[in-house]
Design an enzyme around this catalytic site. Structure first.
Site, PDB file in Angstrom:
ATOM      1  N   GLU A  55       0.851  -1.182   0.000  1.00 48.33           N
ATOM      2  CA  GLU A  55       0.000   0.000   0.000  1.00 48.33           C
ATOM      3  C   GLU A  55       0.891   1.238   0.000  1.00 48.33           C
ATOM      4  O   GLU A  55       1.829   1.329   0.790  1.00 48.33           O
ATOM      5  CB  GLU A  55      -0.911  -0.007   1.226  1.00 48.33           C
ATOM      6  N   ARG A  81      -1.550  18.464  15.787  1.00 45.91           N
ATOM      7  CA  ARG A  81      -1.524  17.413  14.771  1.00 45.91           C
ATOM      8  C   ARG A  81      -2.547  16.350  15.155  1.00 45.91           C
ATOM      9  O   ARG A  81      -2.343  15.558  16.067  1.00 45.91           O
ATOM     10  CB  ARG A  81      -0.118  16.807  14.669  1.00 45.91           C
ATOM     11  N   ALA A  93       6.704  25.005   8.239  1.00 43.22           N
ATOM     12  CA  ALA A  93       6.763  23.996   7.175  1.00 43.22           C
ATOM     13  C   ALA A  93       5.475  24.009   6.375  1.00 43.22           C
ATOM     14  O   ALA A  93       4.473  24.609   6.772  1.00 43.22           O
ATOM     15  CB  ALA A  93       6.995  22.609   7.779  1.00 43.22           C
ATOM     16  N   LEU A  95       3.403  21.948   2.584  1.00 42.36           N
ATOM     17  CA  LEU A  95       3.433  21.064   1.429  1.00 42.36           C
ATOM     18  C   LEU A  95       3.704  21.840   0.143  1.00 42.36           C
ATOM     19  O   LEU A  95       3.277  22.991  -0.005  1.00 42.36           O
ATOM     20  CB  LEU A  95       2.096  20.335   1.282  1.00 42.36           C
ATOM     21  N   GLU A 110       5.693  29.862   3.211  1.00 42.07           N
ATOM     22  CA  GLU A 110       5.262  29.241   4.463  1.00 42.07           C
ATOM     23  C   GLU A 110       5.879  29.941   5.674  1.00 42.07           C
ATOM     24  O   GLU A 110       5.218  30.129   6.695  1.00 42.07           O
ATOM     25  CB  GLU A 110       5.633  27.755   4.474  1.00 42.07           C
ATOM     26  N   GLU A 114       3.369  31.579   8.415  1.00 43.08           N
ATOM     27  CA  GLU A 114       3.264  30.999   9.748  1.00 43.08           C
ATOM     28  C   GLU A 114       3.905  31.849  10.835  1.00 43.08           C
ATOM     29  O   GLU A 114       3.495  31.773  12.003  1.00 43.08           O
ATOM     30  CB  GLU A 114       3.881  29.593   9.764  1.00 43.08           C
ATOM     31  N   PRO A 132       9.518   6.257   4.148  1.00 39.16           N
ATOM     32  CA  PRO A 132       9.673   5.588   2.855  1.00 39.16           C
ATOM     33  C   PRO A 132       9.077   4.193   2.783  1.00 39.16           C
ATOM     34  O   PRO A 132       8.946   3.646   1.689  1.00 39.16           O
ATOM     35  CB  PRO A 132      11.199   5.552   2.669  1.00 39.16           C
ATOM     36  N   GLY A 133       8.709   3.619   3.932  1.00 38.88           N
ATOM     37  CA  GLY A 133       8.070   2.311   3.894  1.00 38.88           C
ATOM     38  C   GLY A 133       6.636   2.364   3.408  1.00 38.88           C
ATOM     39  O   GLY A 133       6.072   1.338   3.017  1.00 38.88           O
ATOM     40  N   GLU A 137       6.215  10.907   0.097  1.00 41.24           N
ATOM     41  CA  GLU A 137       6.590  12.273   0.469  1.00 41.24           C
ATOM     42  C   GLU A 137       8.071  12.400   0.817  1.00 41.24           C
ATOM     43  O   GLU A 137       8.597  11.643   1.631  1.00 41.24           O
ATOM     44  CB  GLU A 137       5.755  12.745   1.665  1.00 41.24           C
ATOM     45  N   GLU A 160      -4.056  26.109  11.664  1.00 45.93           N
ATOM     46  CA  GLU A 160      -3.012  27.128  11.533  1.00 45.93           C
ATOM     47  C   GLU A 160      -3.433  28.473  12.122  1.00 45.93           C
ATOM     48  O   GLU A 160      -2.582  29.309  12.418  1.00 45.93           O
ATOM     49  CB  GLU A 160      -2.609  27.283  10.067  1.00 45.93           C
TER      50      GLU A 160
END
Length: 212
Positions: A55, A81, A93, A95, A110, A114, A132-133, A137, A160
């Protein structure tokens, strides 16, 4: 469809050679297509001919910023979060999800949105594969210097709108990392990379190309 993965390094320790193995993606299907992420299921052929199902979470890449002032302090933001149900201290930070915007342009935007901080000097600190598993991203952390502080840009939405900021000496931020008070991966990597650069005086201005 084929992808290349790194095998075990070969060599005597002084010089090593990376063995590249080709993995074939036999089939791929999207099972979820959301606002900021997509999930696909791949059937991957291993080097011995057997297959596994994996997946994959597709997400845009991201950037983070170590904004360092003349007193060797950096600015942190405290961000709620929801997936981990906690307020986390992080670097500014975001995207890379705006078409036509470079990574550095995203980082500049950003930082201003922010924190209200702007910077004249931008240096690439470190590149990271965040998970990475499972996820595509990749993150890049910049060092921003020669700062000017002003009002936050734009209109904050969602979580935010409730960000708080704090200026922290770089060495204290390193202690926060080692004491597990900072656990965000971009923040951990960026803070430790910035501290090493400051201690050694090393400069790294060329971005590293991530294997994708």
């Amino acid at each position: 469809m084929r992808s290349e993965g790194a095998g075990r390094p070969q060599g005597d320790g002084a010089v090593s050679r990376r063995l590249m193995v080709t993995y074939e993606v036999r089939s791929s299907r999207v099972v979820y297509d959301g606002i900021r992420m997509r999930v696909r299921v791949d059937e991957v052929v291993l080097p011995d001919g057997s297959t596994v199902t994996r997946e994959v979470l597709e997400r845009p890449d991201s950037v983070a910023i170590v904004a360092l002032d003349e007193q060797q302090r950096l600015v942190l933001v405290q961000h709620y979060r929801h997936p981990v149900g906690a307020l986390l201290w992080e670097l500014p930070a975001g995207l890379c999800d705006r078409e036509g915007e470079s990574r550095e342009e995203t980082a500049r935007r950003e930082l201003a949105e922010e924190t209200g901080v702007r910077a004249e000097v931008w240096i690439t600190l470190v590149d990271l594969h965040l998970s990475p598993g499972v996820s595509t991203e990749a993150g890049r952390v910049y060092l921003a210097e020669r700062l000017a502080i002003g009002p936050r840009e734009g209109e904050a939405e969602g979580e935010e709108a409730f960000l708080t900021t704090r200026w922290l000496p770089l060495e204290e931020a390193v202690r926060w990392v080692l004491e597990r008070r900072i656990t965000n991966s971009l923040a951990v990597g960026g803070i430790l990379a910035a501290a090493r650069r400051v201690r050694t005086g090393a400069r790294r201005t060329e971005p590293v190309q991530l294997a994708r």
